[in-house]
Design a protein around this motif. Sequence first.
Motif, PDB file in Angstrom:
ATOM      1  N   VAL A  75     113.870 -22.694 -26.077  1.00 46.64           N
ATOM      2  CA  VAL A  75     114.216 -21.944 -27.037  1.00 46.64           C
ATOM      3  C   VAL A  75     114.628 -22.549 -28.063  1.00 46.64           C
ATOM      4  N   LEU A  76     115.775 -24.592 -27.380  1.00 47.50           N
ATOM      5  CA  LEU A  76     116.816 -24.645 -28.111  1.00 47.50           C
ATOM      6  C   LEU A  76     116.001 -25.478 -29.150  1.00 47.50           C
ATOM      7  N   LEU A  77     114.568 -25.864 -28.782  1.00 48.90           N
ATOM      8  CA  LEU A  77     114.109 -26.577 -29.614  1.00 48.90           C
ATOM      9  C   LEU A  77     113.274 -26.011 -30.436  1.00 48.90           C
ATOM     10  N   ARG A  78     112.651 -24.796 -30.564  1.00 53.72           N
ATOM     11  CA  ARG A  78     112.466 -23.609 -31.628  1.00 53.72           C
ATOM     12  C   ARG A  78     113.457 -23.523 -32.177  1.00 53.72           C
ATOM     13  N   PHE A  79     114.526 -23.082 -31.840  1.00 52.08           N
ATOM     14  CA  PHE A  79     116.026 -22.888 -32.680  1.00 52.08           C
ATOM     15  C   PHE A  79     115.427 -24.207 -33.675  1.00 52.08           C
ATOM     16  N   VAL A  80     115.892 -25.361 -33.220  1.00 45.02           N
ATOM     17  CA  VAL A  80     116.038 -26.418 -34.552  1.00 45.02           C
ATOM     18  C   VAL A  80     114.933 -26.495 -35.083  1.00 45.02           C
ATOM     19  N   ALA A  81     113.946 -26.922 -34.741  1.00 46.54           N
ATOM     20  CA  ALA A  81     112.979 -26.829 -35.658  1.00 46.54           C
ATOM     21  C   ALA A  81     112.781 -25.387 -37.088  1.00 46.54           C
ATOM     22  N   SER A  82     113.386 -24.142 -36.640  1.00 47.50           N
ATOM     23  CA  SER A  82     113.775 -23.262 -37.577  1.00 47.50           C
ATOM     24  C   SER A  82     114.770 -23.414 -38.562  1.00 47.50           C
ATOM     25  N   ARG A  83     115.997 -24.417 -37.583  1.00 49.09           N
ATOM     26  CA  ARG A  83     117.009 -24.851 -38.904  1.00 49.09           C
ATOM     27  C   ARG A  83     116.489 -26.035 -39.568  1.00 49.09           C
ATOM     28  N   LEU A  84     115.963 -26.905 -39.511  1.00 48.53           N
ATOM     29  CA  LEU A  84     115.539 -28.111 -39.987  1.00 48.53           C
ATOM     30  C   LEU A  84     114.657 -27.166 -41.154  1.00 48.53           C
ATOM     31  N   ARG A  85     113.987 -26.367 -41.206  1.00 43.31           N
ATOM     32  CA  ARG A  85     113.329 -26.186 -42.331  1.00 43.31           C
ATOM     33  C   ARG A  85     113.866 -25.284 -42.996  1.00 43.31           C
ATOM     34  N   ARG A  86     115.553 -24.428 -43.043  1.00 43.29           N
ATOM     35  CA  ARG A  86     116.381 -23.984 -44.043  1.00 43.29           C
ATOM     36  C   ARG A  86     117.334 -24.616 -44.970  1.00 43.29           C
ATOM     37  N   GLY A  87     117.329 -23.941 -45.906  1.00 41.88           N
ATOM     38  CA  GLY A  87     118.132 -24.948 -46.543  1.00 41.88           C
ATOM     39  C   GLY A  87     119.510 -24.338 -46.846  1.00 41.88           C
ATOM     40  N   LYS A  88     120.176 -25.464 -46.714  1.00 41.51           N
ATOM     41  CA  LYS A  88     121.395 -25.545 -46.647  1.00 41.51           C
ATOM     42  C   LYS A  88     122.541 -24.896 -47.774  1.00 41.51           C
ATOM     43  N   SER A  89     123.369 -23.851 -47.050  1.00 46.20           N
ATOM     44  CA  SER A  89     123.651 -23.365 -48.673  1.00 46.20           C
ATOM     45  C   SER A  89     125.446 -23.375 -48.224  1.00 46.20           C
TER      46      SER A  89
END
Length: 404
Positions: A33-47
């Motif tokens: 689950v952590l690895l999936r979470f990290v992948a989702s955050r790296l694709r996220r645009g930074k606010s």
Amino acid sequence: MARYRLHSLYQRMGLIGAPGTVTAQGMPSPLSVLLRFVASRLRRGKSVAPNDFSTRVMRLAAELEIDVPEPMTLVGGELRWHSTGVQCQAGDRVMLLACGRLYLSRALDVGLGPNSALWYRFGEGKVQKALSEATILTADCDGELQLIAVAPGDFATTTGDIDEVAQPPLPLTGTMAVIPVPALADAELLARARQSAPELFADVAEAQPLPEGWKDLWRMGQGRIFSTNGCGEISCRICGDVGIVQYPIDLPLDDALTLNWAWMAESLPSDLPENIQATHDYLSIAVEFDNGLDLTYMWSTELAEGTIFQCPLPWWDQRETHWVLRNDHEKLGHWLQERRSLLADYRRAIGGEPPERVVAVWLIANSVFQRGEGRCRYRDIGFDNADGHHPVWTVAQGAAESAS
């Protein structure tokens, strides 16, 4: 033994909390689950927060010819209250402007905004939480306005004491710029300010009354998450915040006691399994027992219905057990009627000597980690036992008073 070693490893990694008395079955690996979470955050645009916040507020103050204190910088991890110099009497109102974010992980954009990490108190009064980047505060007692930036749940007392040994605070970095402006609590001046600097006042918030008999859990602070819609329902909408509201109950926990309710989840705040700290965003209804433990029935985005697991968050891992009741996305947007036998569920989910009484029902919403939007509606909440039906109010205070 191997399972125990894995659990200890995941605890040291900060993924989960202490194990419960009942072993969770069929859950995905916390590491996966952590690895999936990290992948989702790296694709996220930074606010990125505006870096000229203080300048714009000072320019606005000059235009409106009002006095404002010097801007304050609150630093994550600095566990002390800051004086603002703003003296108030009970009932006085103050506009609190804020900008910035405190991070659990800046690289993964896991951070808390003012609506979840900016807290205030007046004098020796009760600690309360800001509601947005522009919050109108009302003094609950005479005294100076004081501010602190910490995570929800870090306080040991209702007046804002922090016990770093008994309850270690979450490690936060980053800063918030904060400016209290008493004059802008005036409606006429606020209207002019909104015209001149609409970006500063896009979301002006002020605390609203909860449904009759309900109260905020002080550890999570007040919020705007739960409200009534005039139809005998409690509506929940959350995005980047956390809140728990409680309704006191005093009923014996026996074989006859059931909790009944209807809910309609419209969207879930997490796209990932909620069994690790970084993805523990969810919507639920819970019961609190007289031994200090609670059992919470939740919607899940992926965890199988019937999954039972201990809360992965510090402090809560000693108190809260989760039971996945629903996960079928095709049922989002539909009313579902529930009925739970509480003593049987306690024995299955928590085990050990059962408590004697149920002391409260809670509504819980969390979205601080991934900042997704969650929406849910509740109605027909109540308890049944051998003595009959015990309803829980889900109407606004004014409506309840007029009905009585």
